[in-house]
Design an enzyme around this catalytic site. Structure first.
Site, short mmCIF file in Angstrom:
data_model
loop_
_atom_site.label_atom_id
_atom_site.label_comp_id
_atom_site.label_asym_id
_atom_site.label_seq_id
_atom_site.Cartn_x
_atom_site.Cartn_y
_atom_site.Cartn_z
N CYS A 174 6.00 -33.29 12.82
CA CYS A 174 4.68 -33.36 13.17
C CYS A 174 4.07 -33.87 13.50
CB CYS A 174 5.12 -33.61 11.30
SG CYS A 174 6.52 -32.89 10.58
N HIS A 305 -1.27 -39.66 9.37
CA HIS A 305 -0.93 -38.37 8.60
C HIS A 305 -0.18 -37.64 7.31
CE1 HIS A 305 2.57 -35.67 9.82
NE2 HIS A 305 3.21 -36.39 8.59
N HIS A 340 0.13 -28.87 4.99
CA HIS A 340 0.95 -29.84 6.79
C HIS A 340 1.39 -28.30 6.95
CE1 HIS A 340 3.33 -31.80 9.17
NE2 HIS A 340 3.90 -32.19 7.94
#
Length: 419
Positions: A174, A305, A340
Site C-alpha cells: 500500500c 493513508h 483503497h
C-alpha cells in the site's frame, strides 16, 4: 505562519513534477481527476471484475470504461494484464502531459519505478480457477505469460521505445507508490537519470478482496475514514504515474511545473503483518520532513493513508498529532473517494496533492458524519475548501510496517517556503 528560510539544493538537484498520468474511479486524466476531487466524487459501484456471489459485501471502486487501445500504441494489449495496461497507459499520459517528445525521450537516461501490491493477480485468479477446474494442462499460455510483476515497469520501457532505461517494480504493497516516487527522486537528484517515470498500479482482483473480506475489513456501503461509525475499506484500482526531472532540465525546456518533490522518508518496522506501529510512522514522517528541509509548522496539509479501519485511523492520527505537537494541519483521506487502490494509492494521492497545490484547494474526506474522538483531526468533511497550499505531506503505510512519506511543495524560485 512565520517565514522560515531553508537551504535549497542547486537547480540540478531540485526535483520537480512535470507530468501526470491518472486512471482512477473518479476521473481519468488530470482534469477529470481534479474535478472529481473538488466535487468529492465517490467511485463506489458494484464490482464487475469477478463474480461476487457468496459474499455479502460486493462494492468497490473500479475504473469504468477503460479502453487500453486509446493509450497503448506499441503493445498488443492482449499481451498485457490489466495492471500493466494501467501502468503503460498512465505513463504514456504522463509523458504527453509533460510535453516530452518521444524521440527526445529515447535519447535520455530514464528511470522507471512502478509500485504494486498485487501485480497481475487478476490473471493469477483466473489461472488458479482454471487449474482447479482442469489441471495444469488447462492453463492459457497467453494469460500465464503476462503475470510477471516486472512487466508493470518493463512494459513502459517497451511502449516508449526507451534504449537507456532502468525498470524497477516495487512490491511494497500500500505504500509502493511513494516508494517508487522516492526511488525516482533519488535517481534525479544524484544524477543517475535525466527523467523518472514513477508511480503505482493495481487492478481489482478476487485475491485481495477475499483477504480483506476474511479479515472483516470490507465496508458494506462506503469508506468513512476517521469517522466513529467507519466499517472498513473498499477495494479500488487504477494507476498514477508522475514525470520527475531536475528543475534545471524543466526550466531549460520550458516545461510546466506542477509541484516540487522536497523529500521523502521510509521506515520498515516489521512490527506486525497488519497492525501499524505508531513510533515507526512518526519516525517515517520526521525523516521525510528532515529530508525536505521542512519544519512541521510549515506543512499546510497531510494526505493520510486513512484506510477507514479503526486500527489504522487511530494509530496514524496519533502519530500525526505527535509529530505536529498536538497541532496538526488539516488531514484528509482520499480513500473515501477512490477506495483503497493498493499499490496505486500513494501515487494517486501524490498526484492529488500536486493538483491541490496548483489549483488551490483541499479535497474532502467524504461520507463523513462524526469524527472519532480518538482521532482528533480536522479531516475536511464532505466538501472541498479553497486553500493556499505551499507544503503538503503524503503518507503511505503498508503491511508489516513498510511506510513511505513524500513531501511536496509549490514550486517557488525563492529560498523561502512556508510563509
Amino acid at each position: 505562519m512565520r517565514a522560515v528560510t531553508v537551504t535549497r539544493r542547486p537547480a540540478s538537484q531540485r526535483v520537480v513534477i512535470t507530468g501526470l498520468g491518472v486512471f482512477s474511479s473518479i476521473g481519468v486524466g488530470a482534469g477529470e481527476f481534479t474535478a472529481g476531487l473538488r466535487a468529492g466524487r465517490s467511485g463506489v459501484a458494484p464490482i464487475t471484475a469477478f463474480d461476487t456471489t457468496g459474499f455479502d459485501r460486493s462494492l468497490g471502486c473500479e475504473v469504468r470504461g477503460f479502453d487500453p487501445h486509446e493509450w497503448i500504441e506499441r503493445w498488443d494489449v492482449d499481451q498485457l494484464g490489466r495492471a500493466s495496461q494501467f501502468s503503460v497507459a498512465a505513463a504514456r499520459m504522463a509523458v504527453r502531459d509533460a510535453g516530452l517528445d518521444a524521440g527526445e525521450l529515447r535519447d535520455l537516461r530514464v528511470q522507471i519505478s512502478i509500485g504494486t501490491t498485487d501485480a497481475e493477480s487478476h490473471d493469477t485468479d483466473r489461472l488458479a480457477a482454471d487449474w482447479v477446474a482442469g489441471g495444469p494442462e488447462s492453463l492459457d499460455p497467453l494469460t500465464a505469460g503476462r503475470i510477471s510483476a516486472g512487466r508493470l515497469s518493463a512494459a513502459v520501457a517497451h511502449e516508449l521505445e526507451l534504449t537507456d532505461a532502468e525498470t524497477v517494480t516495487l512490491a511494497t504493497a500500500c505504500s509502493a507508490g511513494n516508494y517508487a516516487i522516492g526511488h525516482g527522486f533519488d535517481a534525479i537528484r544524484v544524477g543517475d537519470a535525466d527523467i523518472a517515470l514513477c508511480g503505482g498500479a493495481d487492478a481489482m482482483c478476487r485475491k485481495s478482496f477475499t483477504a480483506f473480506y476474511r479479515l472483516g475489513t470490507i465496508a458494506p456501503d462506503c469508506c468513512r475514514p476517521f469517522d466513529k461509525d467507519r466499517q472498513g475499506i473498499l477495494n479500488g484500482e487504477g494507476a498514477g504515474v508522475l514525470v520527475l526531472e531536475s528543475l534545471e532540465s524543466a526550466l531549460a525546456r520550458g516545461a510546466r511545473i506542477h509541484a516540487e518533490v522536497l523529500g521523502y522518508g521510509l521506515s520498515c518496522d516489521a512490527h506486525h503483518p497488519v497492525s501499524p506501529e505508531q513510533s515507526s510512522i512518526e519516525r517515517c514522517m520526521r525523516t521525510a520532513l528532515d529530508d525536505a528541509g521542512v519544519l512541521p509548522e510549515q506543512v499546510d496539509l497531510v494526505s493520510a493513508h486513512g484506510t477507514g479501519t479503526k486500527m489504522n485511523d487511530v494509530t496514524e492520527s496519533r502519530a500525526i498529532r505527535a509529530v505536529y505537537d498536538g497541532k496538526p494541519p488539516r488531514v484528509i483521506s482520499l480513500k473515501s473517494m477512490l477506495g483503497h487502490t493498493m499499490g496505486a494509492a500513494s501515487a494517486l494521492a501524490a498526484i492529488a496533492c500536486s493538483l491541490a497545490i496548483t489549483e488551490g484547494f483541499i479535497p474532502p474526506t467524504i461520507n463523513h458524519r462524526e469524527t472519532d474522538p480518538e482521532c482528533e483531526i480536522d479531516c475536511v468533511p464532505n466538501e472541498s475548501v479553497p486553500a493556499d497550499l505551499r507544503v503538503v505531506q503524503n503518507n503511505g503505510l503498508a503491511f508489516a510496517g513498510n511506510n513511505a512519506v513524500v513531501v511536496l511543495g509549490r514550486y517557488d524560485e525563492s529560498a523561502v517556503v512556508g510563509q
